[in-house]
Design a protein around this motif. Structure first.
Motif, mmCIF file in Angstrom:
data_model
loop_
_atom_site.group_PDB
_atom_site.id
_atom_site.type_symbol
_atom_site.label_atom_id
_atom_site.label_comp_id
_atom_site.label_asym_id
_atom_site.label_seq_id
_atom_site.Cartn_x
_atom_site.Cartn_y
_atom_site.Cartn_z
ATOM 1 N N GLY A 20 0.817 -1.206 0.000
ATOM 2 C CA GLY A 20 0.000 0.000 0.000
ATOM 3 C C GLY A 20 0.850 1.254 0.000
ATOM 4 O O GLY A 20 0.575 2.216 -0.730
ATOM 5 N N LEU A 21 1.896 1.259 0.834
ATOM 6 C CA LEU A 21 2.801 2.412 0.850
ATOM 7 C C LEU A 21 3.532 2.562 -0.471
ATOM 8 O O LEU A 21 3.766 3.678 -0.941
ATOM 9 C CB LEU A 21 3.816 2.261 1.988
ATOM 10 C CG LEU A 21 3.295 2.336 3.425
ATOM 11 C CD1 LEU A 21 4.466 2.211 4.392
ATOM 12 C CD2 LEU A 21 2.526 3.605 3.670
ATOM 13 N N VAL B 240 -4.263 3.510 -5.383
ATOM 14 C CA VAL B 240 -3.924 3.827 -3.994
ATOM 15 C C VAL B 240 -5.204 3.765 -3.171
ATOM 16 O O VAL B 240 -6.144 4.515 -3.400
ATOM 17 C CB VAL B 240 -3.284 5.223 -3.889
ATOM 18 C CG1 VAL B 240 -3.025 5.578 -2.424
ATOM 19 C CG2 VAL B 240 -1.986 5.274 -4.688
ATOM 20 N N ARG B 241 -5.228 2.846 -2.194
ATOM 21 C CA ARG B 241 -6.448 2.625 -1.414
ATOM 22 C C ARG B 241 -6.141 2.610 0.078
ATOM 23 O O ARG B 241 -5.138 2.023 0.499
ATOM 24 C CB ARG B 241 -7.100 1.292 -1.799
ATOM 25 C CG ARG B 241 -7.430 1.128 -3.274
ATOM 26 C CD ARG B 241 -8.217 -0.147 -3.496
ATOM 27 N NE ARG B 241 -7.576 -1.289 -2.828
ATOM 28 C CZ ARG B 241 -8.217 -2.401 -2.480
ATOM 29 N NH1 ARG B 241 -9.517 -2.507 -2.711
ATOM 30 N NH2 ARG B 241 -7.575 -3.403 -1.900
ATOM 31 N N ALA B 242 -7.014 3.220 0.852
ATOM 32 C CA ALA B 242 -6.854 3.200 2.302
ATOM 33 C C ALA B 242 -6.894 1.780 2.847
ATOM 34 O O ALA B 242 -6.218 1.458 3.832
ATOM 35 C CB ALA B 242 -7.948 4.045 2.948
ATOM 36 N N GLU B 243 -7.672 0.930 2.213
ATOM 37 C CA GLU B 243 -7.804 -0.462 2.648
ATOM 38 C C GLU B 243 -6.451 -1.159 2.729
ATOM 39 O O GLU B 243 -6.244 -2.052 3.557
ATOM 40 C CB GLU B 243 -8.712 -1.215 1.673
ATOM 41 C CG GLU B 243 -9.109 -2.605 2.108
ATOM 42 C CD GLU B 243 -10.299 -2.604 3.062
ATOM 43 O OE1 GLU B 243 -10.426 -3.582 3.816
ATOM 44 O OE2 GLU B 243 -11.066 -1.640 3.034
ATOM 45 N N ASP B 244 -5.511 -0.733 1.888
ATOM 46 C CA ASP B 244 -4.217 -1.408 1.805
ATOM 47 C C ASP B 244 -3.300 -1.100 2.981
ATOM 48 O O ASP B 244 -2.245 -1.726 3.120
ATOM 49 C CB ASP B 244 -3.513 -1.043 0.492
ATOM 50 C CG ASP B 244 -4.218 -1.624 -0.725
ATOM 51 O OD1 ASP B 244 -4.956 -2.614 -0.555
ATOM 52 O OD2 ASP B 244 -4.038 -1.085 -1.831
ATOM 53 N N ILE B 245 -3.666 -0.127 3.819
ATOM 54 C CA ILE B 245 -2.836 0.131 4.996
ATOM 55 C C ILE B 245 -3.604 -0.216 6.270
ATOM 56 O O ILE B 245 -3.323 0.326 7.347
ATOM 57 C CB ILE B 245 -2.314 1.576 5.044
ATOM 58 C CG1 ILE B 245 -3.456 2.597 5.069
ATOM 59 C CG2 ILE B 245 -1.370 1.849 3.878
ATOM 60 C CD1 ILE B 245 -2.969 3.987 5.448
ATOM 61 N N LEU B 246 -4.555 -1.137 6.153
ATOM 62 C CA LEU B 246 -5.246 -1.680 7.310
ATOM 63 C C LEU B 246 -4.836 -3.137 7.509
ATOM 64 O O LEU B 246 -4.694 -3.876 6.539
ATOM 65 C CB LEU B 246 -6.763 -1.626 7.118
ATOM 66 C CG LEU B 246 -7.464 -0.278 7.239
ATOM 67 C CD1 LEU B 246 -8.954 -0.467 6.963
ATOM 68 C CD2 LEU B 246 -7.245 0.346 8.605
ATOM 69 N N PRO B 247 -4.655 -3.574 8.756
ATOM 70 C CA PRO B 247 -4.350 -4.991 8.989
ATOM 71 C C PRO B 247 -5.589 -5.844 8.772
ATOM 72 O O PRO B 247 -6.729 -5.358 8.811
ATOM 73 C CB PRO B 247 -3.931 -5.011 10.462
ATOM 74 C CG PRO B 247 -4.644 -3.858 11.071
ATOM 75 C CD PRO B 247 -4.697 -2.799 10.009
#
Length: 243
Positions: free
Chosen positions: A152-153, A174-181
């Protein structure tokens, strides 16, 4: 308080990336965190009793309801506002907490982490900032350990703005979901914004499971900002930290 919340939401959504706001506060020297409350009358809350970040410890067992995430694609731009690197999000993504819908406005980063967990600091922390229609705020915090690269980063960092005030458009990948566990278990406490005006009454939702980021990813972010951008830990006072 409502006025302060509305002002805070506007600043959070815009990134407050103009030169005037850049000059009002910083992370060191005369404009550093220990002086924020004196820099402007608007910053009176920075001397409050319910400030963030904190060291999360002394946990109280509670039946915390799961956070309902409804994140869509929607990254619009990435900007360097002189204090952090921030990804602004378009309308359409939200979380549900306490029966209230909070819209995702933006996410940004701090190195090293602002919050600590049981005394442990992390090399990087993400804050996903949300606001309700009433102006109430909720922040989902995600810790990063130094290990393998984070996909994600990687997508966001390809457009990393190098200079303060610079912003760039982002691809839809680029998605916010990709920096969630994957595991969304979390700690919860009542706190504030960690930057001026330090508005209190913010719901803090700190993910228990950290993600990983490579040393190169962490160093690139740190190099762009030229100095650590973590506010020092604030007194917990009488606040419970729930888990």
């Amino acid at each position: 308080m409502r006025k302060a919340l509305c002002v805070s939401v506007a600043l959070l959504a815009s990134g407050a990336a103009n030169a005037e706001s850049e000059a009002q506060w910083g992370y060191s020297g005369a404009k550093g965190p220990e002086n924020w409350a004196e820099l402007s009358p608007d910053n009176f809350a920075c001397a409050g009793k319910n400030q963030a970040p904190i060291n999360l410890t002394g946990f109280i067992e509670a039946e915390l309801q799961p956070i309902t995430f409804d994140y869509q694609k929607g990254a619009e731009q990435i900007l360097n506002n002189g204090h952090t690197v921030q990804v602004n999000y378009e309308q359409g993504s939200s979380i549900d907490v306490d029966g209230i819908t909070f819209d995702l406005k933006q996410f940004h980063f701090h190195a090293p982490s602002e919050n600590h967990i049981d005394g442990e600091s992390y090399p990087l922390e993400a804050h996903l900032v949300h606001a309700s229609d009433e102006g109430d705020l909720a922040v989902v915090a995600v810790m990063f350990e130094e290990d393998t690269a984070n996909e994600g980063l990687k997508k966001a960092w390809t457009k990393m703005p190098e200079q303060a005030g610079e912003e760039r458009a982002l691809p839809s990948s680029v998605r916010a979901e990709d920096i969630l566990p994957e595991n969304r278990d979390h700690y919860r406490f009542n706190g504030s914004l960690t930057t001026p005006p330090c508005t209190e009454g913010v719901r803090w939702l700190v993910m228990k499971q950290p993600l990983t980021a490579s040393s190169e990813q962490i160093e690139r972010f740190a190099d762009v900002l030229h100095e650590p951008n973590n506010r020092p830990l604030q007194p917990v006072n009488a606040r419970p930290v729930l888990q």
